[in-house]
Design a protein around this motif. Structure first.
Motif, PDB file in Angstrom:
ATOM      1  N   ASN A   1       0.821  -1.204   0.000  1.00 17.25           N
ATOM      2  CA  ASN A   1       0.000   0.000   0.000  1.00 17.25           C
ATOM      3  C   ASN A   1       0.863   1.265   0.000  1.00 17.25           C
ATOM      4  O   ASN A   1       0.545   2.242  -0.677  1.00 17.25           O
ATOM      5  CB  ASN A   1      -0.932  -0.018   1.209  1.00 17.25           C
ATOM      6  CG  ASN A   1      -2.030   1.004   1.101  1.00 17.25           C
ATOM      7  OD1 ASN A   1      -2.456   1.357  -0.001  1.00 17.25           O
ATOM      8  ND2 ASN A   1      -2.496   1.467   2.233  1.00 17.25           N
ATOM      9  N   LYS A   2       1.955   1.243   0.752  1.00 17.56           N
ATOM     10  CA  LYS A   2       2.818   2.415   0.851  1.00 17.56           C
ATOM     11  C   LYS A   2       3.512   2.698  -0.488  1.00 17.56           C
ATOM     12  O   LYS A   2       3.678   3.848  -0.866  1.00 17.56           O
ATOM     13  CB  LYS A   2       3.854   2.207   1.950  1.00 17.56           C
ATOM     14  CG  LYS A   2       4.703   3.422   2.224  1.00 17.56           C
ATOM     15  CD  LYS A   2       5.550   3.296   3.483  1.00 17.56           C
ATOM     16  CE  LYS A   2       6.365   2.037   3.499  1.00 17.56           C
ATOM     17  NZ  LYS A   2       7.343   1.990   4.591  1.00 17.56           N
ATOM     18  N   ASN A   3       3.897   1.665  -1.194  1.00 23.01           N
ATOM     19  CA  ASN A   3       4.576   1.798  -2.484  1.00 23.01           C
ATOM     20  C   ASN A   3       3.679   1.295  -3.605  1.00 23.01           C
ATOM     21  O   ASN A   3       4.095   0.487  -4.430  1.00 23.01           O
ATOM     22  CB  ASN A   3       5.884   1.003  -2.474  1.00 23.01           C
ATOM     23  CG  ASN A   3       6.796   1.386  -1.361  1.00 23.01           C
ATOM     24  OD1 ASN A   3       7.005   2.566  -1.117  1.00 23.01           O
ATOM     25  ND2 ASN A   3       7.332   0.397  -0.662  1.00 23.01           N
ATOM     26  N   TYR A   4       2.446   1.757  -3.647  1.00 20.90           N
ATOM     27  CA  TYR A   4       1.436   1.159  -4.523  1.00 20.90           C
ATOM     28  C   TYR A   4       1.802   1.228  -6.002  1.00 20.90           C
ATOM     29  O   TYR A   4       1.653   0.239  -6.714  1.00 20.90           O
ATOM     30  CB  TYR A   4       0.063   1.796  -4.296  1.00 20.90           C
ATOM     31  CG  TYR A   4      -0.990   1.193  -5.197  1.00 20.90           C
ATOM     32  CD1 TYR A   4      -1.446  -0.094  -4.964  1.00 20.90           C
ATOM     33  CD2 TYR A   4      -1.483   1.892  -6.292  1.00 20.90           C
ATOM     34  CE1 TYR A   4      -2.385  -0.675  -5.784  1.00 20.90           C
ATOM     35  CE2 TYR A   4      -2.425   1.313  -7.119  1.00 20.90           C
ATOM     36  CZ  TYR A   4      -2.869   0.032  -6.870  1.00 20.90           C
ATOM     37  OH  TYR A   4      -3.791  -0.540  -7.699  1.00 20.90           O
ATOM     38  N   MET A   5       2.259   2.372  -6.472  1.00 21.38           N
ATOM     39  CA  MET A   5       2.513   2.513  -7.912  1.00 21.38           C
ATOM     40  C   MET A   5       3.590   1.538  -8.385  1.00 21.38           C
ATOM     41  O   MET A   5       3.427   0.858  -9.396  1.00 21.38           O
ATOM     42  CB  MET A   5       2.905   3.951  -8.251  1.00 21.38           C
ATOM     43  CG  MET A   5       1.773   4.945  -8.046  1.00 21.38           C
ATOM     44  SD  MET A   5       0.270   4.518  -8.940  1.00 21.38           S
ATOM     45  CE  MET A   5       0.769   4.879 -10.597  1.00 21.38           C
ATOM     46  N   GLY A   6       4.677   1.449  -7.664  1.00 23.86           N
ATOM     47  CA  GLY A   6       5.733   0.510  -8.025  1.00 23.86           C
ATOM     48  C   GLY A   6       5.313  -0.931  -7.822  1.00 23.86           C
ATOM     49  O   GLY A   6       5.618  -1.799  -8.641  1.00 23.86           O
ATOM     50  N   SER A   7       4.606  -1.180  -6.730  1.00 23.54           N
ATOM     51  CA  SER A   7       4.155  -2.542  -6.448  1.00 23.54           C
ATOM     52  C   SER A   7       3.150  -3.021  -7.479  1.00 23.54           C
ATOM     53  O   SER A   7       3.174  -4.188  -7.878  1.00 23.54           O
ATOM     54  CB  SER A   7       3.538  -2.618  -5.055  1.00 23.54           C
ATOM     55  OG  SER A   7       4.479  -2.307  -4.072  1.00 23.54           O
ATOM     56  N   ALA A   8       2.256  -2.138  -7.912  1.00 24.51           N
ATOM     57  CA  ALA A   8       1.263  -2.520  -8.924  1.00 24.51           C
ATOM     58  C   ALA A   8       1.941  -2.819 -10.262  1.00 24.51           C
ATOM     59  O   ALA A   8       1.568  -3.781 -10.947  1.00 24.51           O
ATOM     60  CB  ALA A   8       0.229  -1.413  -9.087  1.00 24.51           C
ATOM     61  N   ALA A   9       2.941  -2.026 -10.618  1.00 24.41           N
ATOM     62  CA  ALA A   9       3.666  -2.283 -11.867  1.00 24.41           C
ATOM     63  C   ALA A   9       4.394  -3.620 -11.807  1.00 24.41           C
ATOM     64  O   ALA A   9       4.356  -4.411 -12.767  1.00 24.41           O
ATOM     65  CB  ALA A   9       4.648  -1.150 -12.141  1.00 24.41           C
ATOM     66  N   MET A  10       5.034  -3.888 -10.683  1.00 23.23           N
ATOM     67  CA  MET A  10       5.728  -5.166 -10.527  1.00 23.23           C
ATOM     68  C   MET A  10       4.743  -6.335 -10.451  1.00 23.23           C
ATOM     69  O   MET A  10       5.046  -7.435 -10.908  1.00 23.23           O
ATOM     70  CB  MET A  10       6.610  -5.141  -9.274  1.00 23.23           C
ATOM     71  CG  MET A  10       7.789  -4.194  -9.379  1.00 23.23           C
ATOM     72  SD  MET A  10       8.871  -4.562 -10.764  1.00 23.23           S
ATOM     73  CE  MET A  10       9.532  -6.123 -10.258  1.00 23.23           C
ATOM     74  N   ALA A  11       3.574  -6.076  -9.886  1.00 25.47           N
ATOM     75  CA  ALA A  11       2.553  -7.120  -9.786  1.00 25.47           C
ATOM     76  C   ALA A  11       2.069  -7.543 -11.161  1.00 25.47           C
ATOM     77  O   ALA A  11       1.885  -8.733 -11.424  1.00 25.47           O
ATOM     78  CB  ALA A  11       1.388  -6.642  -8.934  1.00 25.47           C
ATOM     79  N   VAL A  12       1.861  -6.573 -12.050  1.00 29.11           N
ATOM     80  CA  VAL A  12       1.413  -6.900 -13.409  1.00 29.11           C
ATOM     81  C   VAL A  12       2.449  -7.771 -14.105  1.00 29.11           C
ATOM     82  O   VAL A  12       2.118  -8.807 -14.707  1.00 29.11           O
ATOM     83  CB  VAL A  12       1.142  -5.617 -14.227  1.00 29.11           C
ATOM     84  CG1 VAL A  12       0.956  -5.929 -15.691  1.00 29.11           C
ATOM     85  CG2 VAL A  12      -0.071  -4.889 -13.682  1.00 29.11           C
TER      86      VAL A  12
END
Length: 117
Positions: A34-45
Motif C-alpha cells: 500500500n505504501k509503495n502502490y505505484m511501483g508494487s502494482a507495476a511489478m505485480a502486473v
C-alpha cells in the motif's frame, strides 16, 4: 538482543520472530504494498503475468483435454482479474487480495501439473 541507547541509559529490546503469525505477515506485506502502490502494482502486473504464463505452459504440457482447459481458464481469469483491478484503480486491498489469489492459483496449478499429472 538489540541495545538501544537512550538518555537515561541502555534499554534492551528483544526482537522475536516467533510471534509472527499469518495475519501479521499479511498485514505487514499489505502495508508495504500500500505504501509503495505505484511501483508494487507495476511489478505485480509483470510478476503475476509471468507466473500465470508459466502455469499455462505447465497445464498445456500435459495435453488439451477438458480438465486442462478448465485449469487454463481458471489461470487466465485470475490473471485478467488482477490486471483489470489495477487498471480500473480499485481499492488497494482488493488488488492485493486478487494478486495473492492469482499467485496461489498459479503455483498450485504448476505443482499439480508437475508432480501429479
Amino acid at each position: 538482543m538489540i541495545k538501544v541507547i537512550k538518555h537515561s541509559g541502555i534499554v534492551g529490546v528483544s526482537l522475536s520472530y516467533k510471534n509472527l503469525n499469518i495475519m501479521t505477515l499479511y498485514q505487514t506485506t499489505f502495508d508495504i504494498f500500500n505504501k509503495n502502490y505505484m511501483g508494487s502494482a507495476a511489478m505485480a502486473v509483470i510478476g503475476q503475468s509471468c507466473l500465470g504464463g508459466a502455469a499455462a505452459m505447465y497445464v498445456l504440457s500435459n495435453g488439451t483435454s477438458f480438465f486442462q482447459m478448465i485449469q487454463l481458464a481458471i489461470i487466465v481469469l485470475a490473471c485478467i482479474f488482477v490486471n483489470t483491478s489495477i487498471l480500473a484503480q480499485m481499492k488497494h486491498k482488493v488488488v492485493f487480495n486478487l494478486l495473492l489469489l492469482s499467485s496461489v492459483l498459479s503455483v498450485f496449478f504448476i505443482l499439480l501439473n508437475t508432480l501429479f499429472l
